[in-house]
Design an enzyme around this catalytic site. Structure first.
Site, mmCIF file in Angstrom:
data_model
loop_
_atom_site.group_PDB
_atom_site.id
_atom_site.type_symbol
_atom_site.label_atom_id
_atom_site.label_comp_id
_atom_site.label_asym_id
_atom_site.label_seq_id
_atom_site.Cartn_x
_atom_site.Cartn_y
_atom_site.Cartn_z
ATOM 1 N N ASP A 6 -42.717 -15.144 -35.378
ATOM 2 C CA ASP A 6 -41.705 -16.007 -34.766
ATOM 3 C C ASP A 6 -41.125 -15.245 -33.569
ATOM 4 O OD1 ASP A 6 -39.810 -18.154 -34.505
ATOM 5 O OD2 ASP A 6 -38.308 -16.899 -35.465
ATOM 6 N N SER A 7 -40.270 -15.931 -32.822
ATOM 7 C CA SER A 7 -39.621 -15.265 -31.697
ATOM 8 C C SER A 7 -38.522 -14.311 -32.174
ATOM 9 C CB SER A 7 -39.005 -16.319 -30.777
ATOM 10 O OG SER A 7 -38.086 -17.089 -31.511
ATOM 11 N N TYR A 48 -37.394 -18.310 -27.190
ATOM 12 C CA TYR A 48 -38.587 -18.826 -26.514
ATOM 13 C C TYR A 48 -38.379 -20.268 -26.045
ATOM 14 C CZ TYR A 48 -41.928 -15.191 -28.099
ATOM 15 O OH TYR A 48 -42.624 -14.037 -28.306
ATOM 16 N N GLY A 49 -37.544 -20.991 -26.794
ATOM 17 C CA GLY A 49 -37.474 -22.451 -26.639
ATOM 18 C C GLY A 49 -36.977 -22.946 -25.296
ATOM 19 N N CYS A 52 -43.034 -20.615 -36.102
ATOM 20 C CA CYS A 52 -42.225 -20.922 -34.924
ATOM 21 C C CYS A 52 -42.705 -22.258 -34.383
ATOM 22 C CB CYS A 52 -42.421 -19.826 -33.878
ATOM 23 S SG CYS A 52 -41.632 -20.193 -32.302
ATOM 24 N N ASN A 53 -41.822 -23.234 -34.434
ATOM 25 C CA ASN A 53 -42.192 -24.575 -33.954
ATOM 26 C C ASN A 53 -42.516 -24.563 -32.465
ATOM 27 O OD1 ASN A 53 -41.331 -26.829 -36.160
ATOM 28 N ND2 ASN A 53 -40.116 -24.991 -36.357
ATOM 29 N N GLU A 109 -29.255 -16.071 -34.208
ATOM 30 C CA GLU A 109 -29.582 -14.650 -33.980
ATOM 31 C C GLU A 109 -28.304 -13.794 -34.040
ATOM 32 O OE1 GLU A 109 -32.632 -12.949 -33.310
ATOM 33 O OE2 GLU A 109 -33.719 -14.769 -33.837
ATOM 34 N N CYS A 150 -37.186 -26.248 -36.021
ATOM 35 C CA CYS A 150 -37.142 -24.878 -35.506
ATOM 36 C C CYS A 150 -36.860 -24.011 -36.723
ATOM 37 C CB CYS A 150 -36.016 -24.737 -34.476
ATOM 38 S SG CYS A 150 -35.689 -23.026 -34.003
ATOM 39 N N THR A 151 -37.612 -22.950 -36.885
ATOM 40 C CA THR A 151 -37.466 -22.154 -38.116
ATOM 41 C C THR A 151 -36.150 -21.382 -38.169
ATOM 42 O OG1 THR A 151 -38.816 -20.435 -37.073
ATOM 43 C CG2 THR A 151 -39.929 -21.931 -38.597
ATOM 44 N N HIS A 152 -35.418 -21.352 -37.070
ATOM 45 C CA HIS A 152 -34.073 -20.749 -37.127
ATOM 46 C C HIS A 152 -33.076 -21.694 -37.823
ATOM 47 C CE1 HIS A 152 -35.529 -17.876 -34.133
ATOM 48 N NE2 HIS A 152 -34.390 -17.223 -34.218
HETATM 49 N N1 DGL Z 1 -37.792 -20.226 -34.408
HETATM 50 C C1 DGL Z 1 -38.403 -20.786 -33.288
HETATM 51 C C2 DGL Z 1 -38.873 -22.181 -33.458
HETATM 52 O O1 DGL Z 1 -39.175 -22.548 -34.563
HETATM 53 C C3 DGL Z 1 -38.118 -20.305 -31.938
HETATM 54 C C4 DGL Z 1 -36.843 -20.484 -31.336
HETATM 55 C C5 DGL Z 1 -36.668 -19.832 -29.991
HETATM 56 O O2 DGL Z 1 -37.031 -18.676 -29.813
HETATM 57 O O3 DGL Z 1 -36.151 -20.519 -29.102
HETATM 58 O O4 DGL Z 1 -38.975 -22.939 -32.532
#
Ligand code: DGL
Length: 282
Positions: free
Chosen positions: A13-14, A45-46, A76-77, A169, A201-203
């Site tokens: 993941d990011s 990343y998003g 990570c989606n 985060e 999003c996995t966060h």
């Molecule tokens: N956890 C990530 C996802 O599922 C990434 C979020 C990010 O870095 O913006 O999209």
């Protein structure tokens, strides 16, 4: 090279979001070794371009393939939405780890979007499904496509929530500022009377209690981490690649910045010590 069954599952993941998937894997597959990579130096990343996300995804895939993983899980989606093909391509090119050692085994790749879309279709009664995710995931339209492939009549209402990842985060899972921002982001999906909301999003599962509180219990939240662990377990079983060692599993965590911070927030979430957290640069 280890025998195929002893090799670890690679999860990435990011940042810390993919730990939601790791937690489910630890519960569902207690004998599997796991290698996790969180790109904490470059998160989020998003909000980045498709080109940049593809470049980062290729680097991480190469890193994990060199660690000789037997299965890759894109936790990570955002990467799954815009860089899936790059990841599959990089997972299947021969990787030279030294002049004499080359891995050529194709490594299966699993991602979270399909799993969540299936769960959303199973959950909805009124066929009104909300999807929240990073701007890159929402702009890619990957969720609407995956859901419509399963049910053409489903109505999908998408909302990008760019501030959620930095808040997670930061460890602000139940902070008044997070609540205020969430109330604002969720207004449009509440107005559409969705009965199911995909945490795309996995966060976001780290914000689950807060989101559920705002939405009320009549909205079902879809967290792909559990579905992902089931899918991984089925694949491992079908391909006979379960770890046969009845030894305590080995968990290794790699990050690209500040392992201490990742460790404290990660341990708070997983409710256990993380063990080895190593700083690497790709
Ligand atoms: N956890 C990530 C996802 O599922 C990434 C979020 C990010 O870095 O913006 O999209």
């Amino acid at each position: 090279m280890n025998s195929k069954t002893n090799r670890a599952i690679g999860v990435f993941d990011s940042g810390i979001g993919g730990l939601t998937v790791v937690r489910s894997l630890m519960e569902r597959l207690p004998f599997e070794n796991i290698i996790y990579f969180g790109d904490t130096a470059r998160v989020p990343y998003g909000i980045k371009s498709v080109e940049t996300i593809n470049r980062y995804a290729a680097q991480i895939t190469e890193f994990l393939i060199k660690k000789d993983v037997k299965l890759l899980i894109v936790a990570c989606n955002t990467m799954a939405a815009v860089a899936h093909q790059t990841i599959v391509d990089f997972a299947n090119v021969p990787v030279a780890v030294s002049p004499r050692k080359i891995f050529v085994d194709p490594v299966p790749v699993l991602e979270v979007i399909d799993a969540s879309a299936r769960m959303a279709i199973q959950s909805t009664r009124n066929k009104s499904i909300g999807v929240i995710g990073t701007p890159a995931t929402i702009n890619s339209n990957a969720y609407a496509r995956a859901i419509h492939l399963l049910d053409k009549e489903a109505k999908v209402f998408s909302q990008a929530c760019p501030l959620f990842v930095p808040l997670v985060e930061e460890g602000w899972f139940d902070h008044p500022a997070t609540r205020l921002i969430a109330q604002e982001y969720l207004k449009p999906v509440i107005a559409e009377q969705v009965d199911t909301l995909v945490l795309g999003c996995t966060h976001y599962p780290l914000l689950k209690p807060l989101l559920q509180d705002i939405l009320g219990t009549e909205v079902n939240l879809i967290d792909s981490a559990e579905a992902m662990a089931d899918i991984a377990a089925n694949l491992i079983d079908k391909q006979n690649m379960g770890n046969q060692n009845n030894l305590p599993p080995d968990y290794t965590f790699y990050v690209s910045d500040l392992p201490y911070r990742f460790q404290t927030i990660g341990e708070r979430f997983l409710g256990r010590t993380l063990g080895r957290v190593e700083l690497v640069s790709l």
